[in-house]
Design a protein around this motif. Sequence first.
Motif, PDB file in Angstrom:
ATOM      1  N   PRO A 111      13.965   5.839   9.963  1.00 39.68           N
ATOM      2  CA  PRO A 111      13.243   5.913   8.688  1.00 39.68           C
ATOM      3  C   PRO A 111      11.840   5.350   8.833  1.00 39.68           C
ATOM      4  N   VAL A 112      10.895   5.992   8.209  1.00 38.91           N
ATOM      5  CA  VAL A 112       9.492   5.603   8.310  1.00 38.91           C
ATOM      6  C   VAL A 112       8.908   5.606   6.908  1.00 38.91           C
ATOM      7  N   ARG A 113       8.136   4.578   6.592  1.00 33.52           N
ATOM      8  CA  ARG A 113       7.525   4.545   5.262  1.00 33.52           C
ATOM      9  C   ARG A 113       6.228   3.771   5.308  1.00 33.52           C
ATOM     10  N   TYR A 114       5.481   3.901   4.265  1.00 31.84           N
ATOM     11  CA  TYR A 114       4.190   3.230   4.147  1.00 31.84           C
ATOM     12  C   TYR A 114       4.398   1.734   3.926  1.00 31.84           C
ATOM     13  N   ILE A 115       3.672   0.930   4.674  1.00 34.83           N
ATOM     14  CA  ILE A 115       3.683  -0.518   4.451  1.00 34.83           C
ATOM     15  C   ILE A 115       2.289  -0.990   4.057  1.00 34.83           C
ATOM     16  N   GLU A 116       1.289  -0.617   4.828  1.00 38.62           N
ATOM     17  CA  GLU A 116      -0.079  -0.958   4.469  1.00 38.62           C
ATOM     18  C   GLU A 116      -1.034   0.000   5.178  1.00 38.62           C
ATOM     19  N   GLY A 117      -2.288  -0.013   4.730  1.00 41.96           N
ATOM     20  CA  GLY A 117      -3.288   0.830   5.374  1.00 41.96           C
ATOM     21  C   GLY A 117      -3.921   1.817   4.423  1.00 41.96           C
ATOM     22  N   ALA A 118      -5.017   2.422   4.874  1.00 47.06           N
ATOM     23  CA  ALA A 118      -5.800   3.326   4.035  1.00 47.06           C
ATOM     24  C   ALA A 118      -5.257   4.748   4.109  1.00 47.06           C
ATOM     25  N   ARG A 119      -4.104   4.963   3.511  1.00 51.96           N
ATOM     26  CA  ARG A 119      -3.542   6.312   3.429  1.00 51.96           C
ATOM     27  C   ARG A 119      -2.639   6.387   2.197  1.00 51.96           C
ATOM     28  N   ARG A 120      -2.349   7.605   1.777  1.00 49.46           N
ATOM     29  CA  ARG A 120      -1.456   7.804   0.640  1.00 49.46           C
ATOM     30  C   ARG A 120      -0.062   7.287   0.996  1.00 49.46           C
ATOM     31  N   PRO A 121       0.555   6.488   0.137  1.00 51.23           N
ATOM     32  CA  PRO A 121       1.910   5.996   0.434  1.00 51.23           C
ATOM     33  C   PRO A 121       2.868   7.149   0.725  1.00 51.23           C
ATOM     34  N   PHE A 122       3.781   6.913   1.677  1.00 50.54           N
ATOM     35  CA  PHE A 122       4.710   7.970   2.073  1.00 50.54           C
ATOM     36  C   PHE A 122       6.067   7.369   2.422  1.00 50.54           C
ATOM     37  N   ARG A 238       0.605  17.467  11.296  1.00 47.35           N
ATOM     38  CA  ARG A 238       0.732  17.231   9.858  1.00 47.35           C
ATOM     39  C   ARG A 238       1.260  15.831   9.556  1.00 47.35           C
ATOM     40  N   LEU A 239       2.083  15.318  10.467  1.00 45.55           N
ATOM     41  CA  LEU A 239       2.628  13.984  10.268  1.00 45.55           C
ATOM     42  C   LEU A 239       1.527  12.931  10.304  1.00 45.55           C
ATOM     43  N   VAL A 240       0.525  13.153  11.143  1.00 43.83           N
ATOM     44  CA  VAL A 240      -0.611  12.236  11.202  1.00 43.83           C
ATOM     45  C   VAL A 240      -1.481  12.384   9.959  1.00 43.83           C
ATOM     46  N   LEU A 241      -1.718  13.611   9.535  1.00 38.67           N
ATOM     47  CA  LEU A 241      -2.639  13.858   8.432  1.00 38.67           C
ATOM     48  C   LEU A 241      -2.012  13.614   7.070  1.00 38.67           C
ATOM     49  N   LYS A 242      -0.787  14.126   6.874  1.00 42.08           N
ATOM     50  CA  LYS A 242      -0.162  14.058   5.550  1.00 42.08           C
ATOM     51  C   LYS A 242       1.341  13.770   5.674  1.00 42.08           C
ATOM     52  N   PRO A 243       1.699  12.553   6.062  1.00 38.58           N
ATOM     53  CA  PRO A 243       3.124  12.239   6.205  1.00 38.58           C
ATOM     54  C   PRO A 243       3.896  12.325   4.899  1.00 38.58           C
ATOM     55  N   ASP A 244       3.190  12.212   3.768  1.00 36.99           N
ATOM     56  CA  ASP A 244       3.867  12.277   2.469  1.00 36.99           C
ATOM     57  C   ASP A 244       4.398  13.674   2.163  1.00 36.99           C
ATOM     58  N   PHE A 504      -5.853   6.932 -19.121  1.00 37.31           N
ATOM     59  CA  PHE A 504      -4.465   7.276 -18.814  1.00 37.31           C
ATOM     60  C   PHE A 504      -3.962   6.368 -17.709  1.00 37.31           C
ATOM     61  N   TYR A 505      -2.648   6.327 -17.558  1.00 36.27           N
ATOM     62  CA  TYR A 505      -2.078   5.595 -16.421  1.00 36.27           C
ATOM     63  C   TYR A 505      -0.901   6.370 -15.861  1.00 36.27           C
ATOM     64  N   ILE A 506      -0.699   6.212 -14.544  1.00 29.81           N
ATOM     65  CA  ILE A 506       0.315   6.990 -13.841  1.00 29.81           C
ATOM     66  C   ILE A 506       0.787   6.187 -12.631  1.00 29.81           C
ATOM     67  N   SER A 507       2.035   6.344 -12.277  1.00 27.79           N
ATOM     68  CA  SER A 507       2.605   5.635 -11.131  1.00 27.79           C
ATOM     69  C   SER A 507       2.342   6.413  -9.846  1.00 27.79           C
ATOM     70  N   SER A 508       2.019   5.679  -8.761  1.00 30.91           N
ATOM     71  CA  SER A 508       1.784   6.316  -7.463  1.00 30.91           C
ATOM     72  C   SER A 508       2.057   5.328  -6.347  1.00 30.91           C
ATOM     73  N   GLY A 509       3.013   5.649  -5.483  1.00 34.30           N
ATOM     74  CA  GLY A 509       3.271   4.830  -4.307  1.00 34.30           C
ATOM     75  C   GLY A 509       3.627   3.397  -4.610  1.00 34.30           C
ATOM     76  N   GLY A 510       4.318   3.154  -5.732  1.00 34.06           N
ATOM     77  CA  GLY A 510       4.681   1.788  -6.089  1.00 34.06           C
ATOM     78  C   GLY A 510       3.605   1.058  -6.868  1.00 34.06           C
ATOM     79  N   SER A 511       2.494   1.712  -7.156  1.00 35.41           N
ATOM     80  CA  SER A 511       1.403   1.108  -7.937  1.00 35.41           C
ATOM     81  C   SER A 511       1.249   1.844  -9.262  1.00 35.41           C
ATOM     82  N   GLN A 512       0.677   1.147 -10.241  1.00 37.03           N
ATOM     83  CA  GLN A 512       0.255   1.792 -11.477  1.00 37.03           C
ATOM     84  C   GLN A 512      -1.252   1.987 -11.402  1.00 37.03           C
ATOM     85  N   VAL A 513      -1.682   3.239 -11.540  1.00 35.98           N
ATOM     86  CA  VAL A 513      -3.106   3.552 -11.551  1.00 35.98           C
ATOM     87  C   VAL A 513      -3.538   3.714 -13.005  1.00 35.98           C
ATOM     88  N   VAL A 514      -4.508   2.910 -13.429  1.00 43.77           N
ATOM     89  CA  VAL A 514      -5.027   2.963 -14.802  1.00 43.77           C
ATOM     90  C   VAL A 514      -6.468   3.453 -14.739  1.00 43.77           C
TER      91      VAL A 514
END
Length: 719
Positions: A111-122, A238-244, A504-514
């Motif tokens: 299993p692989v998932r986003y922990i930190e870094g400048a990319r969209r959570p996946f 694609r895994l490097v560019l867009k793992p999500d 507006f606000y919306i959830s993304s990758g475990g964060s709330q974006v307002v």
Amino acid sequence: MKKVLILPGDGIGQEVCEAALPVISALNLPITLSWGEIGWECWKKAGDPVPAQTWDKIRQVDAVLVGAITSKGKAEAERALPAHLQGESIAYLSPVIQLRQRLGLFANIRPVRYIEGARRPFRCCVIRENTEGLYSGMDFKGIGAEVSDWLKHPNIDKYGPEEAAWTVRLQTRFGLERLFYTTFDYARQHHFSRVTFADKPNVMRESGHFAAEVFYEVAAQFSDIAADIQNVDAVALRLVLKPDEYGVIVAENMFGDILSDLAAGMMGGLGLAPSANVGSHIPYFEPVHGSAPGMAGKNKANPSAMFYSIALMLDYLGFHRQAKAIDLAVDRVIREGKITTYDLGGTATTQQMAHAIIRTINAPAVTRTACVITIGDELLSGQYQNSNQQHLSQLLAAADYQVRLQIVCADNIRQISRILNACCGQNELVVVCGGLGPTSDDKTREAVANAVNHPLIHHENVWVTIQQQLRKLGVPDDKSNRLQALFPSGSRILANPSGTAPGFYISSGGSQVVALPGPPSQALPMLESYLSLTNKREAGKNKYDWMLIGISEGEVESKVRELLPFTEWDIHFLWKSPYVLMQIETPPSQPMQQSILNTLDEIFQAHLVSKNNKTAVNLLNDVCDISWATPDAALSVLLLNEKSVTEGKPPLCAEVSINPTLASVVTSDNLLEKMTMSVRLQSGATQTVAFPYKNTLLQKSIPEYAAWCVLNALATDNG
């Protein structure tokens, strides 16, 4: 009661096991642990890397946890045997291969998932077949007569059949069916909506076509999960560019080996990557990083992958909540970056990082994190003051959010999206302010939609409200204003009582974006409204403050770190001439021990002005009406030598002198020098202090040093 066998193995395996295993006790789990031997040391002792007694222990447990195992080549293995076994034709077989073969563990789950870094959570997973494919063991040197009739290639003739090697890629219906069934079952159980088979059917036509037939036959029985086949090289890209974009990726042995390590890199490296080997019998779980013999005994290895592997094992054993708690705790420790090992940019030992993770599980952090992104070309050019950054951050801090980042970016979709991808998953709340207007140069709503991967949709009811607002404001109802009624699907709308652009606000990758409009008169009340709707106040942190003078910021930190070399407490240092402001925050359940507080007070006693952030001038004005006497005319002006009598406060006159004189300092070309100040009270009490000064900061520093000298002189009088 579940039973788990621990096989620490070789190298750093022993260290990461010792560091991470206390988490089982910390979670109070009904698990009995036992220990066994495996690995290179076993081979060196008796010519068997998996002793018979270890196999006996494996048969008695529900799962096996492996630290790390060293495997070496044939020649080196032969040389490492005890003298009495050398030359006995004892073949070395990797312990990992033995475990997989004898236990029928045909699927390696990574299993692989986003922990930190400048990319969209996946979140995705690579499942690798363990027993067939190009790693099935049919690897040959030389082309014998029995295969020479069909194994032909023009290159063979150049040096002859003995100077060639060949490998068989074995694919069986039995092996493929059980692999694909396991994959789709895993996808369903872990809520993945897509399975991708990574292969090379356009080149390996027979084996690829055969595997594809079996894949689609199995996929037909899981109609709720999308299934597709992609070339393995395309998947890698694609895994490097867009793992999500991926869910579960399944592949034969060698392709899966390559993709799973690539995916580990997307996660942050092998030091973070866990794995599970499952199949017909008892599964085993292990970090991916290997034994790293060169690092063994240094207490530097990252324990994160072992913690994540324990979480995988607990999830398999049915302890889902506890597994999630471990994952979240490791994530938080890594993201905070205060107590991490060298590979994550820190200086902590294996044990120190492990202790931090376990403490985080037992006492989850109360303070949530946030970042503020303000949008606008006019802010970057300096055309307008960016007051929103400060005011929005102050609102968030008052609501118990720790603002970790402030960013200004242009009205550019790619730039805003990239910054959002870097912030989502790292912070609980991401506030975006500006760029929601009705014109084409306002790009925020498109950028947010792109970052959260939700299309923009029109809200007719919001458009009606916008039209009403426009009429109230006397603004023409232009079609461009319809842009303000577009929101990413799944958003919740924030009304804008004083303007036309709703937020507006919306959830993304475990964060709330307002997302908020730019004008402060609109953005600030809207953020307050959002916080009142969603923010449940919890007990705040314990805060301890020191305002220090006559000491540098670096000296303060050095003394604190000497006393507290590794701590999860938030420690802040701020230089605000001539003061160093130090604040230590601890969780509500962990007030600072009185002994540590006393030690800090003792260390900084000679430089302490206050513990409530009051300056020396503030404190002096609280106790007296001060007037200054000095022969230095420039100094007199700087100290505002105007006697102001306030009822109830005794008057006090203080003689003050400085060397060099203020006039000579002001006209000097030296920007940084040392100054001596002397203060004498009517009582005869005196105080002298020497301090470095910056020419440009004299107006701030001299009155504070003068007030501090008076306070110390008064303390001497009263002592």
